[in-house]
Motif scaffolding. Structure first.
Motif, mmCIF file in Angstrom:
data_model
loop_
_atom_site.group_PDB
_atom_site.id
_atom_site.type_symbol
_atom_site.label_atom_id
_atom_site.label_comp_id
_atom_site.label_asym_id
_atom_site.label_seq_id
_atom_site.Cartn_x
_atom_site.Cartn_y
_atom_site.Cartn_z
ATOM 1 N N ARG A 1 17.275 22.473 35.216
ATOM 2 C CA ARG A 1 17.905 21.329 36.025
ATOM 3 C C ARG A 1 19.243 22.008 36.736
ATOM 4 N NH1 ARG A 1 17.853 16.602 31.246
ATOM 5 N NH2 ARG A 1 15.721 15.986 31.777
ATOM 6 N N ARG A 2 19.735 23.053 36.088
ATOM 7 C CA ARG A 2 20.834 23.680 36.637
ATOM 8 C C ARG A 2 20.551 24.449 37.921
ATOM 9 N NH1 ARG A 2 23.488 28.371 33.498
ATOM 10 N NH2 ARG A 2 24.276 26.479 31.973
ATOM 11 N N ILE A 3 19.104 24.810 37.861
ATOM 12 C CA ILE A 3 18.595 25.770 38.981
ATOM 13 C C ILE A 3 18.590 24.679 40.181
ATOM 14 C CG2 ILE A 3 16.461 26.794 39.812
ATOM 15 C CD1 ILE A 3 16.150 28.037 37.287
ATOM 16 N N ASN A 4 17.753 23.331 39.803
ATOM 17 C CA ASN A 4 17.711 22.445 40.934
ATOM 18 C C ASN A 4 19.168 22.023 41.681
ATOM 19 O OD1 ASN A 4 15.009 22.227 40.986
ATOM 20 N ND2 ASN A 4 14.951 20.491 39.347
ATOM 21 N N LYS A 5 20.239 22.000 40.769
ATOM 22 C CA LYS A 5 21.538 21.594 41.213
ATOM 23 C C LYS A 5 22.161 22.542 42.101
ATOM 24 C CE LYS A 5 25.627 19.343 39.559
ATOM 25 N NZ LYS A 5 26.545 18.838 38.251
ATOM 26 N N GLU A 6 22.054 23.957 41.482
ATOM 27 C CA GLU A 6 22.960 24.717 42.095
ATOM 28 C C GLU A 6 22.366 25.860 43.020
ATOM 29 O OE1 GLU A 6 25.125 26.829 39.115
ATOM 30 O OE2 GLU A 6 26.011 24.733 38.101
ATOM 31 N N SER A 7 21.208 26.065 43.017
ATOM 32 C CA SER A 7 20.418 27.061 43.617
ATOM 33 C C SER A 7 19.898 26.664 45.156
ATOM 34 C CB SER A 7 19.100 27.436 43.062
ATOM 35 O OG SER A 7 19.469 28.272 41.717
ATOM 36 N N ASP A 8 19.932 27.484 46.039
ATOM 37 C CA ASP A 8 19.444 27.072 47.442
ATOM 38 C C ASP A 8 18.126 27.054 47.465
ATOM 39 O OD1 ASP A 8 22.154 27.032 48.574
ATOM 40 O OD2 ASP A 8 21.955 29.161 48.874
ATOM 41 N N PHE A 9 17.156 27.901 46.914
ATOM 42 C CA PHE A 9 15.694 27.802 46.681
ATOM 43 C C PHE A 9 15.199 27.644 45.247
ATOM 44 C CE2 PHE A 9 17.194 30.289 50.429
ATOM 45 C CZ PHE A 9 16.699 29.322 51.572
ATOM 46 N N PRO A 10 15.098 26.400 44.604
ATOM 47 C CA PRO A 10 14.831 26.644 43.308
ATOM 48 C C PRO A 10 13.262 26.826 43.219
ATOM 49 C CG PRO A 10 15.933 24.479 44.177
ATOM 50 C CD PRO A 10 15.841 25.377 45.308
ATOM 51 N N LEU A 11 12.245 26.594 43.990
ATOM 52 C CA LEU A 11 11.234 27.158 43.945
ATOM 53 C C LEU A 11 10.918 28.816 43.811
ATOM 54 C CD1 LEU A 11 9.012 24.532 45.814
ATOM 55 C CD2 LEU A 11 9.494 24.680 43.417
ATOM 56 N N LYS A 12 11.903 29.381 44.380
ATOM 57 C CA LYS A 12 11.739 30.575 44.437
ATOM 58 C C LYS A 12 12.056 31.435 42.988
ATOM 59 C CE LYS A 12 13.722 34.745 47.190
ATOM 60 N NZ LYS A 12 14.404 35.105 48.153
ATOM 61 N N ILE A 13 13.189 30.791 42.360
ATOM 62 C CA ILE A 13 13.512 31.132 41.227
ATOM 63 C C ILE A 13 12.398 30.831 40.044
ATOM 64 C CG2 ILE A 13 14.969 30.700 39.117
ATOM 65 C CD1 ILE A 13 17.017 30.298 41.360
ATOM 66 N N LEU A 14 11.868 29.611 40.158
ATOM 67 C CA LEU A 14 10.651 29.158 39.388
ATOM 68 C C LEU A 14 9.487 30.202 39.497
ATOM 69 C CD1 LEU A 14 9.183 27.093 37.677
ATOM 70 C CD2 LEU A 14 8.405 25.881 39.817
ATOM 71 N N GLY A 15 9.070 30.822 40.728
ATOM 72 C CA GLY A 15 7.968 31.735 40.846
ATOM 73 C C GLY A 15 8.236 32.833 40.095
ATOM 74 N N LYS A 16 9.501 33.222 39.905
ATOM 75 C CA LYS A 16 9.923 34.618 39.215
ATOM 76 C C LYS A 16 9.560 34.249 37.632
ATOM 77 C CE LYS A 16 13.006 36.842 42.571
ATOM 78 N NZ LYS A 16 14.258 37.404 42.681
ATOM 79 N N ILE A 17 10.032 33.117 37.153
ATOM 80 C CA ILE A 17 9.890 32.592 35.689
ATOM 81 C C ILE A 17 8.496 32.640 35.206
ATOM 82 C CG2 ILE A 17 10.567 30.670 34.210
ATOM 83 C CD1 ILE A 17 12.977 30.143 35.815
ATOM 84 N N ILE A 18 7.587 31.894 36.237
ATOM 85 C CA ILE A 18 6.297 31.946 35.755
ATOM 86 C C ILE A 18 5.389 33.008 36.292
ATOM 87 C CG2 ILE A 18 6.736 29.147 35.770
ATOM 88 C CD1 ILE A 18 4.843 29.210 38.270
#
Length: 295
Positions: free
Chosen positions: A68-85
């Motif tokens: 949820r913090r990624i959604n709130k503070e990051s410019d490109f949440p899906l980019k971070i999600l891709g690295k996580i999964i």
């Protein structure tokens, strides 16, 4: 032509940066805590450039709060999600060896998470691309085009397809260039496979003219007025995207005028290119199916 394309882009529905959908957050928080330790989660999210320090609480609470913090503070949440999964999405069904920890089959849990993510991505209109990329630019024509080109063994087109979707948010200029290259590559493959003479100038407009003439894309041959208008608009797409690449993409250096190219502009170019590319390939297939088979 470029001014018309930009005007249409500005009036196009504004697409804000895509957040990680709630169903995806639910799947990860419900399953990832069974696979990773607290330290493992901290390392994973830090590797993915998730913002801030690890949230306090249980592993489930930590995962949910951090996403949820990624959604709130990051410019490109899906980019971070891709690295996580990435590790879980690219786990091979055939090559993965069972790994046990405290009597629990961790590999089986990773496979289960991968299956659940694939299903929830379909519902949320997301696509995972190998290399840690989650794309929201994969519209219906893009999904259909991906299915078509994967069955044709044309690496150059598939590479440009992936490059366009990979860069739509982070590097829209590169995405526009790739969208144009998709059309150019398809047209060149068509000319080569159909044994047609290449034009003297093998730019996008040159190879497109050969293809459209051979496939009979001529508004004068269409009787239905509505269909004629659609085909007329389709023909102008090539000119617009070609001009867009020349003036606003990464394919050429910039002059005095600098275009403020945004992801929504890149999506417009990509979706337009993919729609046209799919129509060309389907028309090509129909043409080949009508050819008499040689004995």
């Amino acid at each position: 032509m470029l001014d018309k394309l930009l005007a249409f882009a500005i009036s196009y529905q504004k697409i804000m940066r895509k957040k990680i959908p709630a169903p995806v957050i639910a799947v990860l928080s419900d399953n990832l805590h069974e696979i990773e330790s607290h330290v493992g989660l901290d390392n994973l999210f830090t590797y993915a450039d998730a913002p801030g320090e690890p949230p306090v609480g249980s592993k489930q609470v930590k995962i949910q709060a951090w996403l949820r913090r990624i959604n709130k503070e990051s410019d490109f949440p899906l980019k971070i999600l891709g690295k996580i999964i990435e590790e879980y999405m690219e786990l091979s069904d055939e090559l993965a060896q069972d790994s046990y920890q405290w009597g629990v089959n961790i590999t089986a849990q990773k496979q289960e998470l991968k299956t659940k993510l694939i299903k929830v991505f379909e519902r949320c209109n997301l696509t995972y691309i190998n290399g840690g990329t989650v794309s929201d630019g994969n519209s219906a024509p893009s999904k259909s085009l991906l299915e078509v080109i994967k069955g044709r063994d044309i690496p150059s087109i598939e590479a440009e397809f992936n490059r366009a979707l990979n860069n739509v948010n982070s590097a829209p200029r590169d995405a526009v260039s790739a969208a144009c290259n998709i059309l150019e590559s398809i047209f060149k493959v068509y000319i080569e496979d159909e044994k047609l003479p290449f034009p003297q100038k093998q730019d996008l407009q040159g190879v497109w003219k050969v293809v459209r003439d051979d496939l009979g894309f001529d508004t004068k041959l269409v009787q239905d007025d509505d269909l004629k208008r659609i085909i007329s608009g389709m023909l102008s797409i090539v000119g617009g995207i070609g001009a867009f690449r020349t003036h606003a993409s990464s394919a050429h250096g910039e002059g005095r005028k600098v275009y403020n190219l945004k992801p929504r502009h890149a999506r417009l170019a990509i979706h337009s290119a993919h729609t046209l590319a799919l129509f060309v390939l389907e028309t090509w297939d129909e043409k080949k199916s009508k050819k008499p088979k040689s004995v």
